[in-house]
Design an enzyme around this catalytic site. Sequence first.
Site, PDB file in Angstrom:
ATOM      1  N   ARG A   1       6.431  -2.151   3.107  1.00 39.14           N
ATOM      2  CA  ARG A   1       7.893  -1.975   3.944  1.00 39.14           C
ATOM      3  C   ARG A   1       8.044  -0.479   4.220  1.00 39.14           C
ATOM      4  NH1 ARG A   1      11.645  -5.121  -0.087  1.00 39.14           N
ATOM      5  NH2 ARG A   1      10.428  -3.805  -1.558  1.00 39.14           N
TER       6      ARG A   1
ATOM      7  N   LYS B   1       2.592 -14.225 -12.496  1.00 32.42           N
ATOM      8  CA  LYS B   1       1.572 -13.732 -12.449  1.00 32.42           C
ATOM      9  C   LYS B   1       0.327 -14.781 -13.022  1.00 32.42           C
ATOM     10  CE  LYS B   1       2.123  -9.729 -10.915  1.00 32.42           C
ATOM     11  NZ  LYS B   1       1.617  -9.391  -9.644  1.00 32.42           N
TER      12      LYS B   1
ATOM     13  N   ALA C   1       0.835  -1.180   0.132  1.00 32.00           N
ATOM     14  CA  ALA C   1      -0.060   0.106   0.105  1.00 32.00           C
ATOM     15  C   ALA C   1       0.764   1.194   0.033  1.00 32.00           C
ATOM     16  CB  ALA C   1      -0.757  -0.124   1.448  1.00 32.00           C
ATOM     17  N   THR C   2       1.992   1.225  -0.089  1.00 33.21           N
ATOM     18  CA  THR C   2       3.079   2.480  -0.181  1.00 33.21           C
ATOM     19  C   THR C   2       2.781   3.181  -1.281  1.00 33.21           C
ATOM     20  OG1 THR C   2       4.914   0.992  -0.792  1.00 33.21           O
ATOM     21  CG2 THR C   2       4.528   1.247   1.521  1.00 33.21           C
TER      22      THR C   2
ATOM     23  N   GLY D   1       1.336   3.158  -5.836  1.00 29.46           N
ATOM     24  CA  GLY D   1       0.607   2.593  -6.853  1.00 29.46           C
ATOM     25  C   GLY D   1      -0.717   2.132  -6.730  1.00 29.46           C
TER      26      GLY D   1
ATOM     27  N   GLU E   1       4.850   2.938  -9.777  1.00 33.73           N
ATOM     28  CA  GLU E   1       6.248   3.055  -9.633  1.00 33.73           C
ATOM     29  C   GLU E   1       6.870   1.559 -10.667  1.00 33.73           C
ATOM     30  OE1 GLU E   1       7.464   2.809  -5.671  1.00 33.73           O
ATOM     31  OE2 GLU E   1       7.441   5.178  -5.532  1.00 33.73           O
TER      32      GLU E   1
ATOM     33  N   GLY F   1       1.668   5.927 -13.921  1.00 28.14           N
ATOM     34  CA  GLY F   1       1.478   6.518 -12.762  1.00 28.14           C
ATOM     35  C   GLY F   1       1.687   5.733 -11.478  1.00 28.14           C
TER      36      GLY F   1
ATOM     37  N   TYR G   1       8.414 -12.965 -14.393  1.00 25.99           N
ATOM     38  CA  TYR G   1       7.542 -12.162 -14.141  1.00 25.99           C
ATOM     39  C   TYR G   1       5.949 -12.592 -14.609  1.00 25.99           C
ATOM     40  CZ  TYR G   1       4.200  -8.091 -13.940  1.00 25.99           C
ATOM     41  OH  TYR G   1       3.017  -7.350 -13.602  1.00 25.99           O
TER      42      TYR G   1
ATOM     43  N   GLY H   1      -3.629  -4.377 -17.446  1.00 24.93           N
ATOM     44  CA  GLY H   1      -2.818  -4.507 -18.843  1.00 24.93           C
ATOM     45  C   GLY H   1      -1.853  -3.093 -18.280  1.00 24.93           C
TER      46      GLY H   1
END
Length: 249
Positions: free
Chosen positions: A32, A151, A8-9, A11, A184, A182, A147, A178
């Site tokens: 973190r 997923k 939740a830090t 994106g 990281e 905006g 990656y 997709g």
Amino acid sequence: MIVFVTGATSGFGAGIARKFAQHGHKVIATGRREDRLQALAAECGTNVLPVVMDVTSQQSIQAALDNLPGDWREIDVLVNNAGLALGVKPAHEASLAQWETMIATNCQGLATVTRLILPDMVKRDRGHIINISSSAGAYAYPGANVYGASKAFVDQFSKNLRADLAGTNVRSSNIAPGLAGGTEFSNVRLNDDAAAAKVYEGTTPLTAEDIAESAYWIATLPVHVNINHLEIMPTCQGFGPLFIKRYPT
């Protein structure tokens, strides 16, 4: 509802935490980076409880759950958002350490958080697991190797949860975004802000708010409705032909 959000830090995770908090729900925002979590809590008020937690550590997850205040313990919605992509090199040149980090976060971390929270949901016969995967789990592209595979794991894990939870009022859903800007995501993946910006040049990508809206919709549907899989792309993104190697004639 009490909503537990991983990653939740920034994106999607931060956007999802804001969305639920704005609608009056209690959000346990985990990640973190304590400073980011504290800033989110200051922005959203008492509806957000910041909790420092590392999904790659079972000890950290268990400690976070054990230390929740009494009136925050009955988690109604778990949003497994924490995840990352690292690198774009082909498999034979990729970093093994980066592969291990993606598997530890995207697969093992998600599974561990789910396993530690799910039993109480089943006991109460209510709850919802919402996993955030990616369209990369369904459609291969160069450089996605581990990656994309991680997923795909999230998608199949979400479906298998549905099989195990059949007959209960505990739901399992998977959101597969997709191209999304905006956040990281590309900055972390490429470790180069300028290169990350080029990924989105000339596009109108999905936003964190778009995914937050989708997660909120899924979570607030009547309990007899389960969204198994929701794949979302911006209108600027589509499909192309399969690669064909052509030999000289």
